[in-house]
Design an enzyme around this catalytic site. Structure first.
Site, short mmCIF file in Angstrom:
data_model
loop_
_atom_site.label_atom_id
_atom_site.label_comp_id
_atom_site.label_asym_id
_atom_site.label_seq_id
_atom_site.Cartn_x
_atom_site.Cartn_y
_atom_site.Cartn_z
N ILE A 97 -42.38 -9.13 49.56
CA ILE A 97 -42.22 -8.09 50.40
C ILE A 97 -41.56 -6.81 50.04
CG2 ILE A 97 -40.16 -9.07 51.95
CD1 ILE A 97 -43.45 -7.01 53.07
N GLY A 315 -45.40 -15.64 54.08
CA GLY A 315 -44.63 -15.25 55.03
C GLY A 315 -44.11 -14.09 54.72
N GLU A 316 -42.85 -13.69 55.22
CA GLU A 316 -41.90 -12.45 54.62
C GLU A 316 -42.53 -11.24 54.99
OE1 GLU A 316 -41.56 -11.96 50.39
OE2 GLU A 316 -40.85 -14.21 50.13
N ALA A 317 -43.73 -11.29 55.97
CA ALA A 317 -44.56 -10.00 56.50
C ALA A 317 -45.39 -9.43 55.52
CB ALA A 317 -43.68 -8.95 56.91
N SER A 318 -45.70 -10.43 54.33
CA SER A 318 -46.39 -10.04 53.01
C SER A 318 -47.98 -9.65 53.50
CB SER A 318 -46.35 -10.87 51.86
OG SER A 318 -46.77 -12.64 52.34
#
Length: 348
Positions: A97, A315-318
């Site tokens: 991210i 995840g991570e907003a990726s």
């Protein structure tokens, strides 16, 4: 800070700007509907941003990091120390991210809500410490009422900062070993789903590991079967970063800031947010469909059609970050294309 603010009214998208954007789409040099969902995205952003010429340049990405007590049940392929190590990686710019945020020119905020392997104070990391970890949901509620309130408030704090920067789009992300287990348990409780349908590979579990994860979720659901409200289910089955996402989504909707939702865990948080405050739903856009097993059911429950399906599960907003260029393309086309009159092209 009291938490009753989460039930307050959400902003209302601008119907006049929506109509103006629709009218402009009809005048652009293309057949009606030829740009498909890009047209709808531009119109939606225009209504959200209260302008005929929307944009997705000023993006605020907040990644909330927290550890989970349920990790003690062996539900992850990675050790719990990874959460703190990844916080350091975020700060150094080496995480996915962080790379995507740089590429997009987006503001990246990392929020440390509590990790067992605490990296301490780091540049570009906001410390909103609650505890080293949530409690083990197989033994007791994940959070106390005070911890839940503080986690929700940490998410709202992100929106206050984003709003001060005239942010056009908010993206929430998460990091926490064990958090797919908590998110799956929450999803089961909210959707009356069986754990076997919601437990997925997470960080890379094999079939035996996924079956064990489902058993752990079954135990947690049995222990907390009397939790009836969405807020109490969040307190008992969630985690600090999931609660922070809930707070961020509600605060964003109240502030009139569009939200691009990421994957499985963030969508579970979005479902909680909409159950607490139904007005939130109108401000949510979904970036992608994750490879995580339960994500499709969550998307259906929210009547959401994600922009991408790339088999992501990081995840991570990726995944949401990867979808941002689509929004920018939609806005560029909407704002930059000539109308039939401007181009001297005959209309149909």
């Amino acid at each position: 800070m009291r938490s009753d603010w989460i039930f307050g009214a959400c902003a209302v998208p601008d119907a006049r700007m929506r109509s103006a954007a629709l009218a402009r789409q009809e005048q652009l040099t293309k057949p009606p509907g030829a740009l498909g969902r890009l047209e709808h995205l531009a119109v939606q952003l225009a209504a959200w941003q209260r302008t005929e010429r929307p944009g997705a340049q000023r993006v605020w990405i907040a990644v909330y990091a927290a550890d989970h007590g349920v990790a003690a049940e062996g539900v992850s392929a990675f050790p719990q120390a990874v959460t703190g190590e990844m916080v350091r990686n975020f700060a150094r710019g080496g995480a996915a991210i962080a790379v995507l945020a740089r590429e997009l020119g987006a503001r990246l905020e990392v929020v440390n809500l509590g990790v067992v392997n605490d990296p301490g104070d780091l540049p570009r990391v906001r410390r909103a410490w609650i505890a080293p970890s949530s409690a083990n949901i197989c033994e007791q509620p994940a959070m106390t009422a005070t911890q839940l309130r503080d986690a929700i408030a940490a998410g709202a704090d992100s929106i206050a900062q984003a709003r001060s920067c005239d942010t056009q789009l908010f993206v929430g992300g998460e990091m926490g070993i064990g958090n797919t287990t908590s998110a799956a348990a929450l999803a089961c409780a909210l959707l009356s789903q069986f754990p076997q349908a919601m437990a997925g590979a997470g960080t890379g579990l094999d079939a035996e590991g996924i079956a064990h994860k489902a058993t752990v979720i079954t135990r947690a659901l049995a222990l907390h079967a009397d939790a009836s409200s969405p807020l109490e289910r969040l307190r008992r089955l969630g985690g600090f970063e999931i609660a922070a996402l809930v707070g961020a989504y509600i605060a964003a909707a109240q502030a009139g800031i569009p939200v691009l939702v990421d994957g499985f865990i963030t969508t579970a948080a979005a479902l909680v947010a909409t159950r607490l405050n139904p007005g939130v739903r109108e401000w949510l856009l979904f970036g992608h469909r994750s490879q995580e097993r339960g994500h499709a059911a969550l998307l259906r429950a929210l009547d959401a059609e994600p922009l991408l399906q790339l088999d992501l599960r990081l995840g991570e907003a990726s995944g949401a970050a990867v979808a941002i260029p689509l929004l920018r393309s939609a806005c560029a086309l909407h704002n930059g294309m000539a109308t039939f009159a401007e181009a001297g092209v005959s209309d149909a």
